[in-house]
Structure formats: C-alpha cells, structure tokens
Design a protein around this motif. Structure first.
Motif, PDB file in Angstrom:
ATOM      1  N   UNK A 256       0.788  -1.227   0.000  1.00  0.00           N
ATOM      2  CA  UNK A 256       0.000   0.000   0.000  1.00  0.00           C
ATOM      3  C   UNK A 256       0.822   1.279   0.000  1.00  0.00           C
ATOM      4  N   UNK A 257       2.149   1.174   0.000  1.00  0.00           N
ATOM      5  CA  UNK A 257       2.986   2.356  -0.074  1.00  0.00           C
ATOM      6  C   UNK A 257       3.165   3.105   1.230  1.00  0.00           C
ATOM      7  N   UNK A 258       2.731   2.535   2.343  1.00  0.00           N
ATOM      8  CA  UNK A 258       2.911   3.195   3.639  1.00  0.00           C
ATOM      9  C   UNK A 258       4.264   2.817   4.222  1.00  0.00           C
ATOM     10  N   UNK A 259       4.999   3.819   4.708  1.00  0.00           N
ATOM     11  CA  UNK A 259       6.297   3.599   5.325  1.00  0.00           C
ATOM     12  C   UNK A 259       6.105   3.402   6.824  1.00  0.00           C
ATOM     13  N   UNK A 260       6.703   2.335   7.377  1.00  0.00           N
ATOM     14  CA  UNK A 260       6.612   2.033   8.802  1.00  0.00           C
ATOM     15  C   UNK A 260       7.955   2.321   9.462  1.00  0.00           C
ATOM     16  N   UNK A 261       7.890   2.833  10.691  1.00  0.00           N
ATOM     17  CA  UNK A 261       9.065   3.195  11.483  1.00  0.00           C
ATOM     18  C   UNK A 261       9.056   2.342  12.757  1.00  0.00           C
ATOM     19  N   UNK A 262      10.081   1.506  12.939  1.00  0.00           N
ATOM     20  CA  UNK A 262      10.104   0.580  14.071  1.00  0.00           C
ATOM     21  C   UNK A 262      10.061   1.320  15.404  1.00  0.00           C
ATOM     22  N   UNK A 263      10.697   2.475  15.474  1.00  0.00           N
ATOM     23  CA  UNK A 263      10.680   3.226  16.725  1.00  0.00           C
ATOM     24  C   UNK A 263       9.258   3.612  17.142  1.00  0.00           C
ATOM     25  N   UNK A 264       8.400   3.872  16.166  1.00  0.00           N
ATOM     26  CA  UNK A 264       7.058   4.377  16.448  1.00  0.00           C
ATOM     27  C   UNK A 264       6.028   3.270  16.659  1.00  0.00           C
ATOM     28  N   UNK A 265       6.342   2.045  16.291  1.00  0.00           N
ATOM     29  CA  UNK A 265       5.336   0.976  16.308  1.00  0.00           C
ATOM     30  C   UNK A 265       5.762  -0.124  17.270  1.00  0.00           C
ATOM     31  N   UNK A 266       5.226  -0.055  18.469  1.00  0.00           N
ATOM     32  CA  UNK A 266       5.615  -1.011  19.506  1.00  0.00           C
ATOM     33  C   UNK A 266       5.132  -2.415  19.205  1.00  0.00           C
ATOM     34  N   UNK A 267       4.107  -2.542  18.350  1.00  0.00           N
ATOM     35  CA  UNK A 267       3.585  -3.865  17.991  1.00  0.00           C
ATOM     36  C   UNK A 267       4.141  -4.353  16.650  1.00  0.00           C
ATOM     37  N   UNK A 268       5.212  -3.735  16.195  1.00  0.00           N
ATOM     38  CA  UNK A 268       5.808  -4.108  14.913  1.00  0.00           C
ATOM     39  C   UNK A 268       6.275  -5.560  14.922  1.00  0.00           C
ATOM     40  N   UNK A 269       6.071  -6.318  13.821  1.00  0.00           N
ATOM     41  CA  UNK A 269       6.637  -7.665  13.724  1.00  0.00           C
ATOM     42  C   UNK A 269       8.148  -7.673  13.919  1.00  0.00           C
ATOM     43  N   UNK A 270       8.816  -6.596  13.536  1.00  0.00           N
ATOM     44  CA  UNK A 270      10.265  -6.512  13.691  1.00  0.00           C
ATOM     45  C   UNK A 270      10.641  -6.575  15.168  1.00  0.00           C
ATOM     46  N   UNK A 271       9.919  -5.868  16.007  1.00  0.00           N
ATOM     47  CA  UNK A 271      10.197  -5.914  17.444  1.00  0.00           C
ATOM     48  C   UNK A 271       9.961  -7.324  17.996  1.00  0.00           C
ATOM     49  N   UNK A 272       8.938  -7.987  17.507  1.00  0.00           N
ATOM     50  CA  UNK A 272       8.661  -9.354  17.958  1.00  0.00           C
ATOM     51  C   UNK A 272       9.816 -10.282  17.585  1.00  0.00           C
ATOM     52  N   UNK A 273      10.329 -10.140  16.367  1.00  0.00           N
ATOM     53  CA  UNK A 273      11.443 -10.983  15.930  1.00  0.00           C
ATOM     54  C   UNK A 273      12.692 -10.706  16.768  1.00  0.00           C
ATOM     55  N   UNK A 274      12.917  -9.444  17.107  1.00  0.00           N
ATOM     56  CA  UNK A 274      14.067  -9.085  17.938  1.00  0.00           C
ATOM     57  C   UNK A 274      13.928  -9.697  19.332  1.00  0.00           C
ATOM     58  N   UNK A 275      12.726  -9.654  19.908  1.00  0.00           N
ATOM     59  CA  UNK A 275      12.503 -10.256  21.227  1.00  0.00           C
ATOM     60  C   UNK A 275      12.762 -11.765  21.193  1.00  0.00           C
ATOM     61  N   UNK A 276      12.330 -12.422  20.119  1.00  0.00           N
ATOM     62  CA  UNK A 276      12.569 -13.863  19.989  1.00  0.00           C
ATOM     63  C   UNK A 276      14.057 -14.155  19.837  1.00  0.00           C
ATOM     64  N   UNK A 277      14.771 -13.303  19.115  1.00  0.00           N
ATOM     65  CA  UNK A 277      16.219 -13.474  18.979  1.00  0.00           C
ATOM     66  C   UNK A 277      16.902 -13.350  20.332  1.00  0.00           C
ATOM     67  N   UNK A 278      16.415 -12.439  21.164  1.00  0.00           N
ATOM     68  CA  UNK A 278      16.992 -12.274  22.501  1.00  0.00           C
ATOM     69  C   UNK A 278      16.831 -13.555  23.325  1.00  0.00           C
ATOM     70  N   UNK A 279      15.678 -14.168  23.239  1.00  0.00           N
ATOM     71  CA  UNK A 279      15.442 -15.428  23.963  1.00  0.00           C
ATOM     72  C   UNK A 279      16.401 -16.505  23.472  1.00  0.00           C
ATOM     73  N   UNK A 280      16.562 -16.609  22.166  1.00  0.00           N
ATOM     74  CA  UNK A 280      17.461 -17.618  21.598  1.00  0.00           C
ATOM     75  C   UNK A 280      18.900 -17.384  22.048  1.00  0.00           C
ATOM     76  N   UNK A 281      19.305 -16.126  22.108  1.00  0.00           N
ATOM     77  CA  UNK A 281      20.680 -15.840  22.520  1.00  0.00           C
ATOM     78  C   UNK A 281      20.891 -16.162  23.994  1.00  0.00           C
TER      79      UNK A 281
END
Length: 509
Positions: free
Chosen positions: A250-275
């Motif tokens: 849809x052409x909308x730009x997303x900013x990880x800093x602004x979106x606390x429910x971003x899938x990117x943040x979820x993936x980062x949290x899962x990476x932290x658990x794995x580490x």
C-alpha cells in the motif's frame, strides 16, 4: 658526362626514398613480399569481484581467452578476488582513488547507490546499445525497467529470479540421528535447535550474520524473507535495514521506533530469547563469515541465499565431520500470487569511470552472455568440471572450479539449475517466472536521498552500533530500543517523512 651520371644517381636515391616512405617496396625480411603488420597487443581487463579463486580458475580463464581470440576479441582477463567481508572497503578505496579497474561488482546492500551518486560509475545506455545486444536480450524487460538509476543503466543487473531463494542450511545427519522429521516451518527448526543444544553439547545450534554487511542475515532480520502474510520488506531509503519497512502493498512507510507492535520488534525479542538460551552462537558479532563455523562442523543451522546445497559445501563439511551432511530448510510460499516483487536485483556489475577500456569491458560481457561462453565461465570445462542435463540443468563433477556467476555474468536465460530433488527444482523454476508474483506498486521507484543526506549519514553511523547486536539478541531490547531511539530517532523520522513524501508523489503520478 660525369655530372649527368651523378645527377641520375641522386634522382634514383630520391625515388627510392619516396617509395620506401610510401611503403611500396617489399619488406626485405619477408620472402613473400607482403607487408609486416604486427597485431595490436591484447587489452587486459581488470575485474574486481568478491570471493575466492578456485584451484582450476586459471585453466578455465586460459580457455576463455583462447575462445575470445578465436572470436576476434583480443582481451586478457586479470581477476582480483577479495574476501566477501573485505570487499566493501577494498572496492570503495579503489573507486575513490581512481584505481584502473574495468569491471567491478557492486550491490544495493553494499554501496551501489552511494558509488553512483559519487559519480564513480559510467552510464551504460550507449555502450550497451553499441556493444552489448546480447547482454540486453538475456534479461527480461522487467529487470531492466526496475533497475535503472534516475532513468539510466548505471550497472548491469545480475539476477536470475524475481525474489531471492532464502533458506537455512541444516545438519541432516544430526536431525536424523535424533529422530526429528524433515523440517517444514520455522517453529520446527527452532525446536530442532533446542534438541541440538540438549543432546549435542559440542555443537552450536544456530548462527546468523553478525557484521554490518550481513545485517539482513541477522537472526531477526532474516525472518522477513518468509513473511508472506504481511510482505514486510526494506525500503529504498535503507535497503539493508528493517528500521524502516513496507508492509502489504500500500505504499505506507513504517518506522520501528514508532510501532511497539511491529513484527520486527517481535522478531528481535525472539532473537533475545534464543541468545540468552544459548541457541545463537555466543560470538555471533565477532565472526566475519557466519557460514564458516557451520562448514567447519561447529554449527547445526545457519541462513543462506540458496535453495540447494552445493557440492563444495558438502565436501567442506565432511573434511571436519566425515558423517556430516547438509540439507535445505526453506519456508518460501510457492503459491502463485502469494509473494510481491518489485523485480529489483541484489547484484550488479559496473564499469568504473576510471576504466580506460569501457568498450572492451562491454564487448567481453556480451561475449560472456553467449550460451557456450556462459557455460564455461559459470561451470567450468564441460566433461571436466560439469556435465549438462538437458538444456537447463547440470551435474557438478568436482569442485575444482567453483566461481559464483552472480558476481559478474549471471543472467536468467543461460543459468542452469543444479540437478536436485523435485521440490528444489520446482522452487527454482517458480521464482524465475515473473507471472508468479504480484507487482509491487513501487516498482521503479527511486529514492532521492539528497534532502536528508545528513540525517542518513547520522543514522547509519548510529545504527552500526545497535542493529546487529539487537537483531541477534546480544543486546536486551528492553533498554537497547530506548537508547537507540534517543540517539537516532530524530534522524530516522526525518528520513521516514521524506521517503513517504516521495512515495506519495510517485504513486500520484
């Protein structure tokens, strides 16, 4: 009488001199009376690419130079191979210093756009039209249209598909040893990683890309390659980062800093658990080539950009783990219409402005994009290094010649598929067919970084401190996100707003 004879001698001397200067007399050194014409010395093309030189590389290049000469092309090839992790720095220094290089690999994830903006690459539209008709014909119009820079061909796209073939290398022998069925999805792969940790204490379960140049291969970022549900993907402004991203189409730009429910943040949290659970290699940030520990038999899983395991990878593993065997686990959704593509490519070959042999460089690549010559440079000598299987497949006989075509000659028409299992072959054919993909509404969009170049420079410097540590779980996201945002949030917001403005303008045309 004496004066008459002397006058005649002088006249004959003058006539002989004129004839000699005019080249009308036969060369006294030639018995057949023909003129001595020395052929011009061959042009030496200097080519810089990432990777390593195969043991039989010189053998194949000699054959290529023989064929070039038979084709009337007087060219010698001088290849410089630079280790992948050093290539960005080495190539940038070479370009900025005006080093004489005739062909050089580059990529959007490396510094292609920066080098173009700095004026280091020659526009190729005219040269390709004059000397590269085969280069043009071997790539579909979608590939050319989507990979121009401000309307011009600034580098030749090297690609064979419309998305990349991302997957994971998995130790098949270890999986079978512990009775684990073939891995079909990400969750099953992670469960296998925990089994490795429990039952194979001498084996690290998983490693990912930990350096700046590998940040899209970091544990969290690599997840986006299999995100067919929301089609999350990087933007043109930060093409090797997910800090800004598109979702859906849809052409909308997303900013990880602004979106606390971003899938990117979820993936980062899962990476932290794995580490913290000891699944990800504890030294993930300090290993320059994240695939090396796997090839040395030390790691059970790592990400890769391929749908198949080559013979060299299997041979290298067996040198360290004689019973070891790799297999591919991919979670790519091969349903027509399930994936979006903007038909952009990830690898390019460019002609530096400093080159003194621009015409010869394109003439060589045109020759290399002819089927018999492509086969030679991509696979080696037929019968020695490889054998054809039908018109578009091959078997590798040995790994003495194992040079990546995707760093200098790759094209979708001539690239063969390694004979493999039916599913792998189906996947390869699937990603080569443009009709299997929904076109990205931003296909052909180019981001002009000029208005926010200062913010981009600032953000990139700061991101280098946080991205791979966060995305590999080394940093605790509970405090690292806030630190990262405090330092880089304002710059990222400025980039986001300018990108959105340009996207909106592009879509409103």
């Amino acid at each position: 009488m004496k004066h008459t004879v002397l006058r005649r001698i002088r006249i004959l001397t003058i006539l002989l001199s004129v004839l000699l200067l005019a080249g009308c007399l036969p060369d006294s050194g030639r018995q057949d009376g023909s003129s001595r014409t020395e052929p011009p010395p061959p042009v030496t093309l200097k080519i810089m690419v990432p990777g390593e030189r195969s043991s039989d590389f010189d053998l194949v290049i000699r054959e290529a130079e023989r064929r070039l000469a038979d084709s009337g092309i007087s060219i010698k090839l001088q290849m410089e191979f630079v280790p992948w992790n050093d290539f960005g720095t080495r190539s940038q220094v070479a370009l900025s210093s005006g080093e004489e290089i005739d062909l050089i690999f580059d990529a959007p994830w490396l510094h292609l756009n920066e080098m173009i903006a700095s004026g280091y690459y020659e526009p190729l539209d005219v040269l390709l039209k004059q000397y590269g008709p085969t280069i043009i014909a071997k790539r579909p119009h979608q590939m050319w249209d989507a990979n121009r820079f401000r309307g011009h061909v600034m580098a030749i796209p090297l690609g064979v598909s419309h998305v990349m073939s991302h997957s994971y290398f998995v130790r098949k022998d270890i999986r079978e040893k512990h009775g684990v069925p073939p891995i079909k999805n990400y969750e099953e792969m992670i469960r296998f990683a925990y089994i490795v940790k429990e039952k194979e204490p001498d084996l690290v379960p998983l490693i990912a890309g930990g350096t700046r140049s590998q940040q899209l291969y970091s544990q969290a970022a690599f997840r986006h390659y299999h995100d067919s549900a929301s089609h999350l993907r990087p933007t043109q402004a930060l093409d090797s980062s997910l800090m800004l991203y598109y979702q859906h189409n849809n052409g909308k730009v997303h900013n990880v800093f602004k979106e606390l429910d971003s899938p990117v943040r979820k993936w980062v949290e899962e990476a932290r658990i794995l580490y913290t659970d000891g699944i990800i290699h504890k030294d993930v940030l300090g290993i320059k080539d994240f695939q090396e520990p796997g090839m040395a038999g030390q790691v059970a899983i790592f990400p890769t950009g391929s749908f198949y395991v080559g013979e060299l990878a299997q041979e290298t593993l067996k040198e360290h783990a004689p019973e070891g065997e790799w297999e591919i686990a991919t979670f790519f959704d091969d349903v027509p219409g399930a994936n979006i593509s903007d038909f952009s490519q990830w690898n390019f070959i460019a002609v530096p402005v400093a080159s003194k042999h621009k015409e010869e460089a394109i003439r060589f690549l045109n020759w290399a994009n002819e089927k018999p010559n492509y086969d030679l440079l991509a696979y080696g000598i037929q019968g020695t290094h490889w054998e054809p299987v039908g018109d578009d497949k091959f078997n590798q006989r040995n790994t003495r010649y194992n040079q990546s075509a995707f760093v200098w000659i790759w094209n979708p028409e001539d690239e063969r598929i390694l004979e493999s299992d039916a599913r792998t072959e189906r996947l390869w054919r699937f990603i080569r067919d443009a009709d299997n993909f929904v076109p990205d509404i931003l296909t052909g969009f180019e981001f002009d970084s000029t208005p926010v170049q200062a913010e981009l420079d600032r953000f990139n410097r700061i991101e280098a401190k946080y991205y791979t540590p966060l995305f590999n779980g080394v940093l605790d996201p509970d405090y690292a996100w806030s630190q990262f945002e405090a330092e880089a949030g304002q710059a990222l917001e400025a980039i986001e707003e300018e990108l959105q403005r340009q996207v909106d303008a592009f879509l409103s045309r």
